[in-house]
Design a protein around this motif. Structure first.
Motif, PDB file in Angstrom:
ATOM      1  N   GLY B  43       0.923  -1.264  -0.097  1.00 25.02           N
ATOM      2  CA  GLY B  43       0.064   0.054   0.016  1.00 25.02           C
ATOM      3  C   GLY B  43       0.929   1.334   0.090  1.00 25.02           C
ATOM      4  O   GLY B  43       1.860   1.262   0.659  1.00 25.02           O
ATOM      5  N   PRO B  44       0.089   2.603  -0.525  1.00 26.79           N
ATOM      6  CA  PRO B  44       1.090   3.588  -0.404  1.00 26.79           C
ATOM      7  C   PRO B  44       1.340   4.220   1.015  1.00 26.79           C
ATOM      8  O   PRO B  44       0.414   3.880   1.912  1.00 26.79           O
ATOM      9  N   GLU B  45       2.611   4.684   1.248  1.00 26.28           N
ATOM     10  CA  GLU B  45       2.803   5.103   2.492  1.00 26.28           C
ATOM     11  C   GLU B  45       3.079   6.535   2.332  1.00 26.28           C
ATOM     12  O   GLU B  45       4.077   7.092   1.517  1.00 26.28           O
ATOM     13  N   LEU B  46       2.509   7.332   3.294  1.00 28.90           N
ATOM     14  CA  LEU B  46       2.511   8.932   3.108  1.00 28.90           C
ATOM     15  C   LEU B  46       4.230   9.355   3.423  1.00 28.90           C
ATOM     16  O   LEU B  46       4.762   8.975   4.517  1.00 28.90           O
ATOM     17  N   LEU B  47       4.562  10.254   2.328  1.00 23.89           N
ATOM     18  CA  LEU B  47       6.078  10.822   2.689  1.00 23.89           C
ATOM     19  C   LEU B  47       5.934  12.158   3.077  1.00 23.89           C
ATOM     20  O   LEU B  47       6.577  12.647   4.185  1.00 23.89           O
ATOM     21  N   MET B  48       5.004  12.999   2.236  1.00 26.85           N
ATOM     22  CA  MET B  48       5.072  14.361   2.431  1.00 26.85           C
ATOM     23  C   MET B  48       3.565  14.780   2.311  1.00 26.85           C
ATOM     24  O   MET B  48       2.780  14.393   1.448  1.00 26.85           O
ATOM     25  N   TYR B  49       3.155  15.966   3.277  1.00 23.14           N
ATOM     26  CA  TYR B  49       1.844  16.441   3.064  1.00 23.14           C
ATOM     27  C   TYR B  49       1.852  17.894   3.263  1.00 23.14           C
ATOM     28  O   TYR B  49       2.529  18.574   4.295  1.00 23.14           O
ATOM     29  N   THR B  50       1.443  18.739   2.359  1.00 19.14           N
ATOM     30  CA  THR B  50       1.692  20.180   2.422  1.00 19.14           C
ATOM     31  C   THR B  50       0.231  20.600   1.912  1.00 19.14           C
ATOM     32  O   THR B  50      -0.481  20.374   1.156  1.00 19.14           O
ATOM     33  N   TYR B  51       0.086  22.168   2.371  1.00 24.62           N
ATOM     34  CA  TYR B  51      -0.934  22.720   2.286  1.00 24.62           C
ATOM     35  C   TYR B  51      -0.720  24.228   1.610  1.00 24.62           C
ATOM     36  O   TYR B  51       0.124  24.834   1.817  1.00 24.62           O
ATOM     37  N   SER B  52      -1.318  24.354   0.253  1.00 19.66           N
ATOM     38  CA  SER B  52      -1.368  25.566  -0.428  1.00 19.66           C
ATOM     39  C   SER B  52       0.048  25.671  -0.958  1.00 19.66           C
ATOM     40  O   SER B  52       0.885  24.359  -1.159  1.00 19.66           O
ATOM     41  N   SER B  53       0.685  26.671  -1.092  1.00 19.84           N
ATOM     42  CA  SER B  53       2.043  26.823  -2.005  1.00 19.84           C
ATOM     43  C   SER B  53       3.223  26.857  -0.930  1.00 19.84           C
ATOM     44  O   SER B  53       2.879  27.301   0.118  1.00 19.84           O
ATOM     45  N   GLY B  54       4.257  26.597  -1.429  1.00 21.74           N
ATOM     46  CA  GLY B  54       5.490  26.738  -0.461  1.00 21.74           C
ATOM     47  C   GLY B  54       6.375  25.457  -0.421  1.00 21.74           C
ATOM     48  O   GLY B  54       6.150  24.533  -1.144  1.00 21.74           O
ATOM     49  N   ASN B  55       7.258  25.399   0.359  1.00 24.92           N
ATOM     50  CA  ASN B  55       8.286  24.241   0.547  1.00 24.92           C
ATOM     51  C   ASN B  55       8.136  23.568   1.924  1.00 24.92           C
ATOM     52  O   ASN B  55       7.769  24.411   2.928  1.00 24.92           O
ATOM     53  N   LYS B  56       8.381  22.450   1.898  1.00 22.37           N
ATOM     54  CA  LYS B  56       8.448  21.534   3.345  1.00 22.37           C
ATOM     55  C   LYS B  56       9.501  20.704   3.099  1.00 22.37           C
ATOM     56  O   LYS B  56       9.429  19.972   2.156  1.00 22.37           O
ATOM     57  N   GLU B  57      10.196  20.453   4.188  1.00 25.39           N
ATOM     58  CA  GLU B  57      11.546  19.807   4.291  1.00 25.39           C
ATOM     59  C   GLU B  57      11.292  18.621   5.378  1.00 25.39           C
ATOM     60  O   GLU B  57      10.907  19.096   6.292  1.00 25.39           O
ATOM     61  N   ASP B  58      11.532  17.392   4.850  1.00 27.35           N
ATOM     62  CA  ASP B  58      11.760  16.477   6.216  1.00 27.35           C
ATOM     63  C   ASP B  58      12.768  15.406   5.878  1.00 27.35           C
ATOM     64  O   ASP B  58      12.716  14.441   4.952  1.00 27.35           O
ATOM     65  N   GLY B  59      13.773  15.564   6.398  1.00 32.75           N
ATOM     66  CA  GLY B  59      15.160  14.623   6.105  1.00 32.75           C
ATOM     67  C   GLY B  59      15.690  15.008   4.803  1.00 32.75           C
ATOM     68  O   GLY B  59      15.960  16.086   4.480  1.00 32.75           O
ATOM     69  N   ARG B  60      15.801  13.961   4.173  1.00 35.15           N
ATOM     70  CA  ARG B  60      16.199  13.908   2.654  1.00 35.15           C
ATOM     71  C   ARG B  60      15.159  14.185   1.625  1.00 35.15           C
ATOM     72  O   ARG B  60      15.627  14.392   0.281  1.00 35.15           O
ATOM     73  N   PHE B  61      14.020  14.476   2.318  1.00 38.35           N
ATOM     74  CA  PHE B  61      13.040  14.955   1.087  1.00 38.35           C
ATOM     75  C   PHE B  61      12.487  16.261   1.376  1.00 38.35           C
ATOM     76  O   PHE B  61      12.275  16.844   2.549  1.00 38.35           O
ATOM     77  N   THR B  62      12.268  16.919   0.323  1.00 34.26           N
ATOM     78  CA  THR B  62      11.728  18.319   0.056  1.00 34.26           C
ATOM     79  C   THR B  62      10.400  18.191  -0.901  1.00 34.26           C
ATOM     80  O   THR B  62      10.667  17.631  -1.832  1.00 34.26           O
ATOM     81  N   ALA B  63       9.423  18.679  -0.484  1.00 35.35           N
ATOM     82  CA  ALA B  63       8.291  18.833  -1.290  1.00 35.35           C
ATOM     83  C   ALA B  63       8.349  20.466  -1.604  1.00 35.35           C
ATOM     84  O   ALA B  63       8.239  21.437  -0.722  1.00 35.35           O
ATOM     85  N   GLN B  64       7.824  20.677  -2.782  1.00 33.08           N
ATOM     86  CA  GLN B  64       7.523  22.095  -3.225  1.00 33.08           C
ATOM     87  C   GLN B  64       6.314  22.383  -3.860  1.00 33.08           C
ATOM     88  O   GLN B  64       5.856  21.159  -4.656  1.00 33.08           O
TER      89      GLN B  64
END
Lengths: 113, 111
Positions: B43-64
């Motif tokens: 099953g899919p495993e959640l990595l990153m969750y962001t609301y609206s625009s911007g950046n979010k960093e968690d360890g080696r992962f960055t969501a834009q």
């Protein structure tokens, strides 16, 4: 804490048969959603239930139905199975009806012959 | 046209590389953006969750998220063979829980 659990893990059926898939959400979560994932594609939304009420339905035929029980567990039923129903069926739970993210179970792999 | 477009790959990179995964979307009502990782037959495993625009960093992962361009990205730094999986982008609006997924990008990180 246990995550989302689904049963059975695998299932083989023949065309025309009916199948029932089961899901138990994370403890404290009141919403369950069902998705179908065909090989090589992203999951497709089937249903969402919150507090035993249907909150959303995807573009699937009436052969697909679901329900949620007072303990927030859920069943997905598929009648008159077609070859094209072969897929991974995923259950996702979230705390409430909206505004939070969803956590997925391991899925039930259904093969229709 | 699909609501969410994602290049299925496959994408193959050497260990230690920076990986960039992307999705575009057409529905301006989408407000919540997620990245899931899915190992084969799981099953899919959640990595990153962001609301609206911007950046979010968690360890080696960055969501834009760039809502003006309707474009979201996931960056993986110092990629490892254990990162080999299919990465799914998902998004939804303010109402209810229906997630719209991309097709998924298959990533292979070679030792």
């Amino acid at each position: 804490d246990a995550g989302v659990t689904q049963s059975p893990t695998h299932l083989i059926k023949t065309r025309g048969q009916q199948v029932t898939l089961r899901c138990s959400p994370i403890s404290g979560h009141k919403s369950v959603s069902w998705y179908q994932q065909v090989l090589g594609q992203g999951p497709q939304f089937i249903f969402q239930y919150y507090e035993k009420e249907e909150r959303g339905r995807g573009n699937f035929p009436d052969r697909f139905s679901a329900r949620q029980f007072p303990n927030y567990s859920s069943e997905l039923n598929v009648n008159a199975l077609l070859l094209g129903d072969s897929a991974l069926y995923l259950c996702a739970s979230q705390p409430g009806g909206a505004g939070e993210t969803q956590y997925f179970g391991p899925g039930t792999r259904l093969l229709v012959l | 046209q699909k609501e969410v477009e994602q290049d299925p790959g496959p994408l193959s990179v050497p260990e230690g590389a920076i990986v960039s995964l992307n999705c575009t979307y057409s529905n301006s009502a989408f407000q919540y953006f997620m990245w899931y990782r899915q190992y084969s037959r799981k099953g899919p495993e959640l990595l990153m969750y962001t609301y609206s625009s911007g950046n979010k960093e968690d360890g080696r992962f960055t969501a834009q998220v760039d809502k003006s361009s309707k474009y979201i990205s996931l960056f993986i730094r110092d990629s490892q063979p254990s990162d080999s999986a299919t990465y799914l982008c998902a998004m939804r609006n303010n109402q209810g829980g229906k997630l719209i997924f991309g097709q998924g990008t298959e990533l292979s990180v070679k030792p």
